[in-house]
Motif scaffolding. Structure first.
Motif, PDB file in Angstrom:
ATOM      1  N   THR A 304       5.232  40.090 -14.342  1.00 61.31           N
ATOM      2  CA  THR A 304       3.900  40.607 -14.640  1.00 61.31           C
ATOM      3  C   THR A 304       3.447  41.547 -13.533  1.00 61.31           C
ATOM      4  OG1 THR A 304       2.841  38.700 -13.566  1.00 61.31           O
ATOM      5  CG2 THR A 304       3.226  38.570 -15.953  1.00 61.31           C
ATOM      6  N   LEU A 305       2.710  42.573 -13.926  1.00 67.14           N
ATOM      7  CA  LEU A 305       2.181  43.539 -12.976  1.00 67.14           C
ATOM      8  C   LEU A 305       1.075  44.341 -13.659  1.00 67.14           C
ATOM      9  CD1 LEU A 305       2.316  44.965 -10.212  1.00 67.14           C
ATOM     10  CD2 LEU A 305       4.067  46.480 -11.158  1.00 67.14           C
ATOM     11  N   GLY A 306      -0.064  44.476 -12.985  1.00 69.99           N
ATOM     12  CA  GLY A 306      -1.143  45.328 -13.478  1.00 69.99           C
ATOM     13  C   GLY A 306      -1.671  44.963 -14.842  1.00 69.99           C
ATOM     14  N   GLY A 307      -1.707  43.664 -15.167  1.00 67.69           N
ATOM     15  CA  GLY A 307      -2.220  43.247 -16.463  1.00 67.69           C
ATOM     16  C   GLY A 307      -1.207  43.339 -17.584  1.00 67.69           C
ATOM     17  N   ALA A 308       0.016  43.729 -17.253  1.00 66.71           N
ATOM     18  CA  ALA A 308       1.080  43.852 -18.262  1.00 66.71           C
ATOM     19  C   ALA A 308       2.231  42.915 -17.912  1.00 66.71           C
ATOM     20  CB  ALA A 308       1.584  45.291 -18.346  1.00 66.71           C
ATOM     21  N   VAL A 309       3.051  42.612 -18.904  1.00 65.00           N
ATOM     22  CA  VAL A 309       4.265  41.848 -18.673  1.00 65.00           C
ATOM     23  C   VAL A 309       5.449  42.710 -19.096  1.00 65.00           C
ATOM     24  CG1 VAL A 309       4.080  40.704 -20.926  1.00 65.00           C
ATOM     25  CG2 VAL A 309       5.502  39.696 -19.143  1.00 65.00           C
ATOM     26  N   VAL A 310       6.450  42.784 -18.230  1.00 62.46           N
ATOM     27  CA  VAL A 310       7.663  43.561 -18.498  1.00 62.46           C
ATOM     28  C   VAL A 310       8.774  42.567 -18.815  1.00 62.46           C
ATOM     29  CG1 VAL A 310       9.283  45.272 -17.597  1.00 62.46           C
ATOM     30  CG2 VAL A 310       6.876  45.336 -16.887  1.00 62.46           C
ATOM     31  N   ARG A 311       9.323  42.640 -20.026  1.00 58.47           N
ATOM     32  CA  ARG A 311      10.361  41.713 -20.474  1.00 58.47           C
ATOM     33  C   ARG A 311      11.612  42.471 -20.883  1.00 58.47           C
ATOM     34  NH1 ARG A 311       5.907  38.999 -23.000  1.00 58.47           N
ATOM     35  NH2 ARG A 311       5.674  36.859 -22.225  1.00 58.47           N
ATOM     36  N   ARG A 312      12.729  41.746 -20.767  1.00 54.94           N
ATOM     37  CA  ARG A 312      13.994  42.311 -21.247  1.00 54.94           C
ATOM     38  C   ARG A 312      14.451  41.532 -22.465  1.00 54.94           C
ATOM     39  NH1 ARG A 312      19.553  43.597 -17.827  1.00 54.94           N
ATOM     40  NH2 ARG A 312      20.815  44.176 -19.639  1.00 54.94           N
ATOM     41  N   HIS A 313      14.772  42.258 -23.543  1.00 53.79           N
ATOM     42  CA  HIS A 313      15.316  41.677 -24.766  1.00 53.79           C
ATOM     43  C   HIS A 313      16.656  42.365 -25.021  1.00 53.79           C
ATOM     44  CE1 HIS A 313      11.420  39.767 -25.811  1.00 53.79           C
ATOM     45  NE2 HIS A 313      10.903  40.850 -25.267  1.00 53.79           N
ATOM     46  N   GLY A 314      17.737  41.730 -24.604  1.00 49.31           N
ATOM     47  CA  GLY A 314      19.039  42.372 -24.720  1.00 49.31           C
ATOM     48  C   GLY A 314      19.094  43.605 -23.836  1.00 49.31           C
ATOM     49  N   ASP A 315      19.296  44.772 -24.446  1.00 48.41           N
ATOM     50  CA  ASP A 315      19.354  46.008 -23.670  1.00 48.41           C
ATOM     51  C   ASP A 315      18.055  46.800 -23.780  1.00 48.41           C
ATOM     52  OD1 ASP A 315      19.560  46.783 -26.288  1.00 48.41           O
ATOM     53  OD2 ASP A 315      21.070  48.337 -25.924  1.00 48.41           O
ATOM     54  N   VAL A 316      16.971  46.134 -24.236  1.00 47.57           N
ATOM     55  CA  VAL A 316      15.678  46.802 -24.413  1.00 47.57           C
ATOM     56  C   VAL A 316      14.639  46.210 -23.472  1.00 47.57           C
ATOM     57  CG1 VAL A 316      13.774  47.246 -26.016  1.00 47.57           C
ATOM     58  CG2 VAL A 316      16.146  47.394 -26.814  1.00 47.57           C
ATOM     59  N   ILE A 317      13.892  47.076 -22.815  1.00 50.81           N
ATOM     60  CA  ILE A 317      12.759  46.672 -21.990  1.00 50.81           C
ATOM     61  C   ILE A 317      11.487  46.855 -22.812  1.00 50.81           C
ATOM     62  CG2 ILE A 317      11.358  47.233 -19.966  1.00 50.81           C
ATOM     63  CD1 ILE A 317      13.890  45.828 -19.207  1.00 50.81           C
ATOM     64  N   ARG A 318      10.661  45.828 -22.831  1.00 53.61           N
ATOM     65  CA  ARG A 318       9.422  45.867 -23.597  1.00 53.61           C
ATOM     66  C   ARG A 318       8.247  45.570 -22.662  1.00 53.61           C
ATOM     67  NH1 ARG A 318       8.078  45.232 -29.067  1.00 53.61           N
ATOM     68  NH2 ARG A 318       6.084  44.194 -29.466  1.00 53.61           N
ATOM     69  N   ILE A 319       7.255  46.440 -22.658  1.00 49.00           N
ATOM     70  CA  ILE A 319       6.079  46.292 -21.806  1.00 49.00           C
ATOM     71  C   ILE A 319       4.865  46.052 -22.703  1.00 49.00           C
ATOM     72  CG2 ILE A 319       4.682  47.328 -19.972  1.00 49.00           C
ATOM     73  CD1 ILE A 319       7.020  49.219 -19.411  1.00 49.00           C
TER      74      ILE A 319
END
Length: 403
Positions: A304-319
């Motif tokens: 988490t950073l700046g009110g957002a969560v950065v996740r990895r789903h396989g080879d995709v990054i989702r914010i």
């Protein structure tokens, strides 16, 4: 004294509109008012005077500033701020509320431009203060002659103009003296409890010893083209590789294979947009996030950073938006409150979503999975009834200074 290119851009943005001039009555803003009245005409100007209400005599100073505007044939509007007991009355908080008041005034008179009296000395001071905070080099560009109003979401569609950015403070006061014009000296400008005042005094001491503080302003000016190039590369990267929809940003790691400042800047913009934050996260924290995201040594799951969560789903990054910021946390952090909608008026929810509904009585509340819903008493409707428009792309453009 006025920068011709800035005046031309101001005119292009608001060809037949009013221009709001932020007027405190101090030497800088008073000089700006005189110069703009001569250049564009007093009838096109509205003096925006904000009484912060944080010291005795502030109301009298606001009235004096209004009289100065009226003497030039300029319409004046005074906004008096009120503060709850125990509220944060710091310079940062006062600045935020001042810009909000000026934005409200601009929208009420149909202006797109708010002009301020920031000068070259202000630029030098800002470089020193930014450097002390370990900002990334592109943040040392500091003040620009034309930039979107640094306020979100209230600053949407509004521009901040600084046509005196190339002029020294002393020259502005000399110009006022030649005109026989007076100005107000704010006692706060002598208080070293404020960071800018202390920085100003230290620079004055060094100038007296032979150092030219305008060399610091020159740093900002020389870095500006490089920062613009980084912004252009970050914008191109987002356009090429990032998918923005329904309040989230996503991209394939294969498209984010390179380490570089444009990638870090793009990630910073996406986190700010997806997190609905009023400010972009600090560059050093974004740099760490980018490195973790690309690391092959340890698996990257979620940060988490700046009110957002950065996740990895396989080879995709989702914010996406951090659920803890929406619903509240066990540590006492409050969740997002319900937002009442005014019928027929576009309202921004959570800094990310523009909504407009014609019927009165509706409120935006949090439903499941962090998604907003409409509520009117015991009745609920999907958010689609309020013509939703996600603002992530607009937020990125706002941070980059693009129209």
């Amino acid at each position: 004294m006025l920068e011709v290119s800035t005046i031309e851009r101001m005119s292009a943005l608001g060809a037949s509109r009013q221009i709001v001039v932020a007027l405190s009555g101090g030497g800088d803003s008073t000089a700006l008012l005189h110069l703009l009245a001569e250049r564009v005409g007093a009838e096109r100007l509205v003096a925006g005077i904000v009484d912060h209400g944080l010291r005795r005599g502030s109301a009298d100073d606001a009235a004096r500033a209004a009289d100065m505007a009226h003497a030039l044939g300029v319409r004046a509007h005074i906004t008096t701020l009120s503060w709850e007991e125990g509220a944060n009355g710091s310079q940062h908080a006062a600045r935020h509320r001042r810009y909000a008041a000026l934005a409200a005034l601009a929208n009420s008179v149909g202006a797109r431009v708010i002009a301020t009296g920031h000068n070259r000395d202000d630029q030098a001071e800002t470089v020193v203060m930014r450097a002390a905070r370990w900002a990334a080099w592109y943040n040392l560009v500091c003040m620009r002659a034309m930039t979107p109003l640094p306020l979100w979401p209230q600053g949407r569609g509004l521009w901040l103009a600084r046509p005196l950015l190339g002029v020294r403070r002393a020259a502005l006061r000399d110009d006022l003296l030649r005109r026989g014009a007076s100005w107000i000296e704010d006692p706060a400008n002598a208080s070293i409890h404020y960071e800018r005042v202390l920085t100003r005094q230290r620079l004055a001491e060094r100038e007296a010893a032979g150092f030219d503080p305008m060399r610091l302003a020159g740093i900002a000016e020389r870095l500006a083209p490089l920062a613009a190039r980084v912004g252009e590369e970050a914008a191109a990267l987002i356009k090429r590789a990032v998918r923005l929809e329904y309040g989230t940003a996503s991209f394939k790691l294969a498209d984010w294979s390179a380490r570089g400042i444009a990638y870090e800047r793009a990630l910073q913009l996406l986190i700010a947009a997806a997190g609905g934050s009023a400010h972009a996260p600090h560059p050093s924290r974004v740099r760490i996030m980018n490195a973790l995201m690309l690391s092959h040594r340890r698996p990257f799951k979620a940060q988490t950073l700046g009110g957002a969560v950065v996740r990895r789903h396989g080879d995709v990054i989702r914010i996406s938006r951090d659920r803890g910021a929406l619903y509240g946390r066990a540590d006492g952090a409050r969740g997002l409150p319900a937002l009442a909608l005014d019928a027929g008026i576009e309202t921004v929810w959570d800094g990310r979503l523009a909504l407009k509904i014609d019927e009165p009585g509706w409120t935006v509340v949090l439903g499941r999975n962090g998604q907003p819903e409409l509520e009117n008493g015991a009745v609920r409707k999907p958010i689609a009834a309020a013509a939703p428009r996600w603002l992530l792309e607009e937020r990125v453009q706002h941070l980059l200074g693009q129209d």
